[in-house]
Motif scaffolding. Structure first.
Motif, PDB file in Angstrom:
ATOM      1  N   ARG A  91       0.917  -1.167  -0.251  1.00 51.78           N
ATOM      2  CA  ARG A  91       0.279  -0.025   0.152  1.00 51.78           C
ATOM      3  C   ARG A  91       0.865   1.234  -0.102  1.00 51.78           C
ATOM      4  NH1 ARG A  91      -3.454   0.723  -3.164  1.00 51.78           N
ATOM      5  NH2 ARG A  91      -5.562  -0.755  -2.219  1.00 51.78           N
ATOM      6  N   CYS A 225      -1.225  -6.491  -4.827  1.00 50.14           N
ATOM      7  CA  CYS A 225      -1.533  -7.059  -3.548  1.00 50.14           C
ATOM      8  C   CYS A 225      -1.054  -8.208  -3.437  1.00 50.14           C
ATOM      9  CB  CYS A 225      -3.173  -6.497  -3.620  1.00 50.14           C
ATOM     10  SG  CYS A 225      -3.674  -7.096  -1.791  1.00 50.14           S
ATOM     11  N   TYR A 227      -2.810 -10.058  -1.248  1.00 43.62           N
ATOM     12  CA  TYR A 227      -3.519 -11.329  -1.319  1.00 43.62           C
ATOM     13  C   TYR A 227      -4.927 -11.717  -2.330  1.00 43.62           C
ATOM     14  CZ  TYR A 227      -2.741  -9.421   3.421  1.00 43.62           C
ATOM     15  OH  TYR A 227      -2.033  -9.430   4.629  1.00 43.62           O
TER      16      TYR A 227
HETATM   17  S1  SF4 Z   1      -7.217  -7.476  -0.150  1.00 44.55           S
HETATM   18 FE1  SF4 Z   1      -8.529  -7.729  -2.143  1.00 44.55          FE
HETATM   19  S2  SF4 Z   1      -9.903  -5.889  -2.545  1.00 44.55           S
HETATM   20 FE2  SF4 Z   1      -8.137  -5.362  -1.088  1.00 44.55          FE
HETATM   21  S3  SF4 Z   1      -6.481  -4.443  -1.709  1.00 44.55           S
HETATM   22 FE3  SF4 Z   1      -6.044  -6.502  -1.319  1.00 44.55          FE
HETATM   23  S4  SF4 Z   1      -6.993  -7.835  -3.242  1.00 44.55           S
HETATM   24 FE4  SF4 Z   1      -8.045  -5.814  -3.585  1.00 44.55          FE
END
Ligand code: SF4
Ligand code: ZN
Ligand code: ZN
Length: 300
Positions: A91, A225, A227
């Protein structure tokens, strides 16, 4: 390859429309289509104050850049709101990019974080738990944007969802057989406590959004990201990309089919009255909103 409208070299092949575009015609086409989506759906009226959700990724960068251009000269105010979910190693870079694009365009920016608003970073929320991070992320991000828009007295929340995202969401709901969620995916009429959300890029393919950023010199390479690959969406995205390359226009026809089904199904689901969360007063379907339900689980 030559542009279908002039003699200049093409920079894009729109296979779903059977045409090629040079830089000038691509930019004209992109902004005309975004403006057309906004116009057709009555997304922005004069006097509106819009929160533009800007994560710093390419979609939200293109959103802010194109809205700034399309709405120039209109009586519309914009504030860029960046939500810091708290995802280590990911981020920080995108927040830097979000700050840069807001500064470049002279648009006020507000940064809010999960930690300040809910007491936890996303990393802490999901660490060591068998949960889908994207579910937590999506629920709290929506909540954060709505609360921030109300605090700032704004009338709309614009997000950078693109055609690929929209077609993936429709397909995911088909695959899960979740017709309620599918119907709730349609634009809702105004509900008390819920700042209406608009998606000006919803008809634009992701690839063209990336190209729009590159051509305008605002593309910033960002990592994915950590995740992103843990969700059903990642598999559906691969499937839809494969189908699109075999059958250009699959994303558009997926959305057209969904619109027809939604019309046949009628408005009951989408227009369901919302109540108030008994803990935080945010609008929700039951008496406890999803954010408070998840927070309750975190606190054990
Ligand atoms: S956790 Fe999932 S929804 Fe949140 S930024 Fe990462 S990929 Fe996108
Ligand atoms: Zn041209
Ligand atoms: Zn709540």
């Amino acid at each position: 390859m030559i542009c279908s409208f002039c003699r200049e070299p093409a920079i894009l092949s729109q296979r779903y429309l059977g045409r090629h575009l040079c830089q000038r015609h691509f930019l004209e086409d992109f902004e005309r289509r975004v403006a057309g989506t906004m116009e057709k759906n009555g997304m922005v009226k004069d006097g509106e104050r819009i929160v533009v959700a800007v994560s710093g990724g390419k979609d939200s960068t293109a959103l802010l850049f194109s809205l700034h251009k399309i709405l120039a000269g209109r009586d519309v105010e914009m504030v860029a709101v960046t939500v810091d979910e708290g995802i280590a190693g990911y981020r920080d870079d995108t927040i830097r990019a979000a700050r840069a694009i807001a500064e470049k365009l002279g648009i006020e920016q507000e940064i809010v974080s999960f930690r300040e608003m809910y007491g936890y970073d996303l990393d802490e929320m999901v660490q060591g738990k068998d949960v889908a991070p994207c579910t937590y992320c999506g629920v709290f991000r929506k909540n954060a944007l709505n609360q921030t828009a109300k605090r700032l007295g704004m009338t709309k929340v614009a997000t950078g969802h693109n055609l690929d995202d929209e077609a993936q969401t429709v397909m995911m709901n088909y695959l899960k057989g979740d017709m309620e969620r599918l119907m709730r995916f349609r634009p809702r009429r105004a509900q008390p406590g819920l700042v209406p959300r608009i998606k000006p890029l919803r008809d634009m393919p992701e690839k063209e959004i990336a190209l729009y950023c590159m051509v305008n010199g605002v593309f910033t390479e960002s990592r994915e990201c950590p995740y992103a690959n843990l969700s059903l969406r990642a598999d559906v995205r691969d499937l839809m990309n494969r189908l699109e390359s075999l059958f250009p226009g699959t994303r558009q026809t997926t959305m057209q089919g969904f619109e027809k089904i939604a019309q046949i199904a009628g408005g009951d689901w989408a227009q369901m009255e919302l109540g108030k969360c008994r803990v935080c007063s945010e609008p929700c379907v039951k008496d406890l909103c999803k954010a408070c339900e998840l927070l309750g689980k975190l606190k054990g």
